[in-house]
Design a protein around this motif. Structure first.
Motif, PDB file in Angstrom:
ATOM      1  N   VAL A  79       0.877  -1.177   0.000  1.00 38.99           N
ATOM      2  CA  VAL A  79       0.000   0.000   0.000  1.00 38.99           C
ATOM      3  C   VAL A  79       0.910   1.221   0.000  1.00 38.99           C
ATOM      4  CG1 VAL A  79      -1.776   1.299   1.230  1.00 38.99           C
ATOM      5  CG2 VAL A  79      -1.810  -1.217   1.268  1.00 38.99           C
ATOM      6  N   PRO A  80       1.072   1.883  -1.148  1.00 36.45           N
ATOM      7  CA  PRO A  80       1.981   3.036  -1.200  1.00 36.45           C
ATOM      8  C   PRO A  80       1.324   4.291  -0.640  1.00 36.45           C
ATOM      9  CG  PRO A  80       1.088   2.593  -3.368  1.00 36.45           C
ATOM     10  CD  PRO A  80       0.514   1.548  -2.454  1.00 36.45           C
ATOM     11  N   GLY A  81       2.038   5.416  -0.773  1.00 40.64           N
ATOM     12  CA  GLY A  81       1.515   6.706  -0.346  1.00 40.64           C
ATOM     13  C   GLY A  81       2.246   7.284   0.842  1.00 40.64           C
ATOM     14  N   HIS A  82       3.000   8.387   0.618  1.00 39.18           N
ATOM     15  CA  HIS A  82       3.704   9.040   1.728  1.00 39.18           C
ATOM     16  C   HIS A  82       3.605  10.565   1.645  1.00 39.18           C
ATOM     17  CE1 HIS A  82       7.681   8.495  -0.800  1.00 39.18           C
ATOM     18  NE2 HIS A  82       6.945   9.506  -1.267  1.00 39.18           N
ATOM     19  N   GLU A  83       2.499  11.034   1.089  1.00 47.54           N
ATOM     20  CA  GLU A  83       2.198  12.462   1.070  1.00 47.54           C
ATOM     21  C   GLU A  83       0.774  12.619   1.620  1.00 47.54           C
ATOM     22  OE1 GLU A  83       4.912  13.604  -2.873  1.00 47.54           O
ATOM     23  OE2 GLU A  83       2.724  13.608  -3.039  1.00 47.54           O
ATOM     24  N   ILE A  84       0.659  12.530   2.926  1.00 47.75           N
ATOM     25  CA  ILE A  84      -0.628  12.307   3.586  1.00 47.75           C
ATOM     26  C   ILE A  84      -1.079  13.543   4.359  1.00 47.75           C
ATOM     27  CG2 ILE A  84      -1.811  10.920   5.341  1.00 47.75           C
ATOM     28  CD1 ILE A  84       0.333   8.699   4.704  1.00 47.75           C
ATOM     29  N   VAL A  85      -2.313  13.946   4.135  1.00 51.26           N
ATOM     30  CA  VAL A  85      -2.946  14.995   4.937  1.00 51.26           C
ATOM     31  C   VAL A  85      -4.306  14.492   5.398  1.00 51.26           C
ATOM     32  CG1 VAL A  85      -3.959  17.310   4.927  1.00 51.26           C
ATOM     33  CG2 VAL A  85      -1.762  16.921   3.819  1.00 51.26           C
ATOM     34  N   GLY A  86      -4.597  14.660   6.684  1.00 48.48           N
ATOM     35  CA  GLY A  86      -5.874  14.187   7.203  1.00 48.48           C
ATOM     36  C   GLY A  86      -6.255  14.877   8.497  1.00 48.48           C
ATOM     37  N   GLY A  97      10.208   3.703   6.631  1.00 51.32           N
ATOM     38  CA  GLY A  97       9.378   4.294   5.591  1.00 51.32           C
ATOM     39  C   GLY A  97       7.902   4.192   5.932  1.00 51.32           C
ATOM     40  N   THR A  98       7.137   5.158   5.465  1.00 49.03           N
ATOM     41  CA  THR A  98       5.698   5.159   5.698  1.00 49.03           C
ATOM     42  C   THR A  98       5.056   3.941   5.051  1.00 49.03           C
ATOM     43  OG1 THR A  98       5.747   7.555   5.803  1.00 49.03           O
ATOM     44  CG2 THR A  98       3.607   6.557   5.413  1.00 49.03           C
ATOM     45  N   TYR A  99       5.681   3.437   4.009  1.00 51.86           N
ATOM     46  CA  TYR A  99       5.288   2.129   3.465  1.00 51.86           C
ATOM     47  C   TYR A  99       6.541   1.344   3.116  1.00 51.86           C
ATOM     48  CZ  TYR A  99       5.850   4.306  -1.219  1.00 51.86           C
ATOM     49  OH  TYR A  99       6.331   4.957  -2.334  1.00 51.86           O
ATOM     50  N   ASN A 100       6.394   0.020   3.114  1.00 55.69           N
ATOM     51  CA  ASN A 100       7.479  -0.892   2.763  1.00 55.69           C
ATOM     52  C   ASN A 100       8.643  -0.875   3.760  1.00 55.69           C
ATOM     53  OD1 ASN A 100       7.868  -2.842   0.582  1.00 55.69           O
ATOM     54  ND2 ASN A 100       9.789  -1.769   0.190  1.00 55.69           N
ATOM     55  N   GLY A 101       8.382  -0.397   4.990  1.00 48.48           N
ATOM     56  CA  GLY A 101       9.376  -0.463   6.054  1.00 48.48           C
ATOM     57  C   GLY A 101       8.948  -1.476   7.101  1.00 48.48           C
ATOM     58  N   PRO A 102       9.818  -1.807   8.041  1.00 46.91           N
ATOM     59  CA  PRO A 102       9.446  -2.762   9.097  1.00 46.91           C
ATOM     60  C   PRO A 102       8.441  -2.133  10.062  1.00 46.91           C
ATOM     61  CG  PRO A 102      11.616  -1.846   9.533  1.00 46.91           C
ATOM     62  CD  PRO A 102      11.210  -1.337   8.182  1.00 46.91           C
ATOM     63  N   ASP A 103       7.355  -2.851  10.333  1.00 44.71           N
ATOM     64  CA  ASP A 103       6.352  -2.356  11.279  1.00 44.71           C
ATOM     65  C   ASP A 103       6.722  -2.868  12.670  1.00 44.71           C
ATOM     66  OD1 ASP A 103       4.103  -1.965  12.927  1.00 44.71           O
ATOM     67  OD2 ASP A 103       2.744  -2.062  11.219  1.00 44.71           O
ATOM     68  N   LEU A 144       2.341   0.094   5.857  1.00 47.52           N
ATOM     69  CA  LEU A 144       1.396   0.268   4.761  1.00 47.52           C
ATOM     70  C   LEU A 144       0.994   1.732   4.714  1.00 47.52           C
ATOM     71  CD1 LEU A 144      -0.659  -2.896   5.698  1.00 47.52           C
ATOM     72  CD2 LEU A 144       0.907  -2.714   3.753  1.00 47.52           C
ATOM     73  N   GLY A 145       1.034   2.323   3.520  1.00 39.28           N
ATOM     74  CA  GLY A 145       0.998   3.775   3.401  1.00 39.28           C
ATOM     75  C   GLY A 145      -0.360   4.414   3.243  1.00 39.28           C
ATOM     76  N   GLY A 146      -0.356   5.564   2.568  1.00 41.73           N
ATOM     77  CA  GLY A 146      -1.480   6.481   2.598  1.00 41.73           C
ATOM     78  C   GLY A 146      -2.585   6.247   1.602  1.00 41.73           C
ATOM     79  N   CYS A 205       7.376  10.955   4.427  1.00 43.42           N
ATOM     80  CA  CYS A 205       8.018   9.733   3.928  1.00 43.42           C
ATOM     81  C   CYS A 205       8.448   8.760   5.018  1.00 43.42           C
ATOM     82  CB  CYS A 205       9.243  10.108   3.101  1.00 43.42           C
ATOM     83  SG  CYS A 205       8.860  11.138   1.676  1.00 43.42           S
ATOM     84  N   MET A 206       8.460   9.200   6.279  1.00 43.32           N
ATOM     85  CA  MET A 206       8.948   8.302   7.334  1.00 43.32           C
ATOM     86  C   MET A 206       8.052   8.366   8.566  1.00 43.32           C
ATOM     87  SD  MET A 206      12.424  10.348   8.377  1.00 43.32           S
ATOM     88  CE  MET A 206      12.403  12.117   8.640  1.00 43.32           C
ATOM     89  N   VAL A 207       7.997   7.228   9.242  1.00 46.17           N
ATOM     90  CA  VAL A 207       7.146   7.116  10.440  1.00 46.17           C
ATOM     91  C   VAL A 207       7.931   6.614  11.649  1.00 46.17           C
ATOM     92  CG1 VAL A 207       4.992   6.841   9.176  1.00 46.17           C
ATOM     93  CG2 VAL A 207       6.362   4.810   9.731  1.00 46.17           C
TER      94      VAL A 207
END
Length: 354
Positions: A61-68, A116-122, A130-132, A90-92
């Protein structure tokens, strides 16, 4: 207990993104839960889901430009409250204790690398992040940004979380400002933000492009002019006159024509990462002008907040085209052809229909 969340995911490098249910953690003491309103579409998303970069973990699940909008906060959270508008880039996560992390440069974490916000170790649920491209995300407070722009501008704020900080960080680091002549190589998602930010910093900005048809747009964005990079005479007119050049092009190309344009002690910083090496630059050009080629990633959390505040102060957002999430594969194909001015942003309200 994990919370089931709607998302769009790729199950392999050859399958299109499609509706998928993922798990998000309940907010811990230091967590901020965010209902995602908008998510920008970065070229990194495409490279990752199609397996063009090594190491993609599926489902992706991509996406690292998140506004909410903040929907819940942990008991120890002090910077955010329910109802606030927040951003995630881009990072969490990062190790939090290496020299880079201690100096607020988490993007260069020396122990584990940034998460990374996605594809990094949770680190909480296991597996990978899993991203935005989803309707909800939970992030440690230390990696959440305050968004102060008007709510009408929030979709156009989303790309600032990657394209904005990727260009702001080197411009700030190399002290771009009034009295300087600055070049931006490439006028795409990164380049258009580089022009806007460098101009807002007070520099005299020029765009380098192979497309003369982009001249008026370059000027609209804040550039003094556009220089056609394949026009040797036009390039020669500016030899030895640039203090700084920000090169946003992610395709292999000859760097020497741009090095020639730098003043003594000038620097060209690369932020685009090509899939094959650039032609080896001329050492002579560098040696006889004490010129530098450098690289830059994104920025740390503090600098990203600084960038958001700077953009709010100067009225800067990205130029965007809004899409529904069901259009993401078409958007990817158009992005490959550079057929977007200048960033796609997903309206996450469309995820409900999926």
């Amino acid at each position: 207990m994990p919370v089931s969340t709607k998302a769009f995911a790729a199950q392999s490098a050859t399958t299109p993104l499609a509706p998928f249910s993922i798990d998000r953690r309940d907010p811990g003491p230091k967590d901020v839960a965010i209902d995602i309103l908008f998510c920008g579409v970065c070229h990194s998303d495409l490279h990752t889901v199609r397996g063009e970069w090594e190491g993609t973990l599926f489902p992706c699940v991509p996406g690292h430009e998140i506004v909410g909008r903040v929907s819940a906060v942990g008991n120890d959270v002090t910077k955010f409250a329910v109802g606030d508008i927040a951003g995630v880039g881009c990072m969490v996560g990062s190790c939090g204790h290496c020299p880079s992390c201690n100096e607020g440069e988490e993007q260069y974490c020396e122990t584990t690398g940034f998460v990374g916000t996605y594809n990094g170790p949770d680190p909480v649920l296991g597996g990978h992040t899993l991203g935005g491209y989803s309707d909800h995300i939970v992030v440690d407070e230390g990696f959440v940004l305050k968004v102060g722009h008007d709510e009408a501008d929030l979709a156009a704020v989303a790309p600032l979380l990657c394209a904005g900080i990727t260009t702001y960080s080197p411009l700030k680091h190399w002290k771009v400002g009034p009295g300087q002549k600055v070049g931006i190589v490439g006028l795409g998602g990164l380049g258009h933000m580089g022009v806007k930010i460098a101009a807002a910093m007070g520099a005299e900005v020029y765009v380098f492009s192979t497309s003369p048809g982009k001249r008026e747009d370059a000027k609209r964005l804040g550039a003094t002019d556009l220089i056609v990079s394949k026009d040797a005479d036009a390039m020669a007119e500016h030899a030895g006159s640039f203090d700084f050049i920000l090169n946003t092009v992610a395709a292999p190309h000859d760097l020497d024509p741009f090095l020639v344009l730098l003043k003594r002690d000038g620097t060209m910083t690369l932020v685009g990462v090509p899939d094959a090496p650039h032609k080896s630059p001329s050492v002579g050009i560098m040696v006889f002008g004490r010129k530098s080629i450098a690289g830059s990633l994104i920025g740390g959390i503090a600098e990203t907040q600084e960038m958001l505040d700077f953009c709010k102060e100067h009225g800067l957002t990205s130029d965007i085209e809004m899409i529904d999430i069901q259009e993401i594969e078409t958007a990817y194909e158009r992005m490959v052809k550079s057929d977007v001015k200048y960033r796609f942003v997903i309206d996450m309200a469309s995820l409900k229909a999926a």
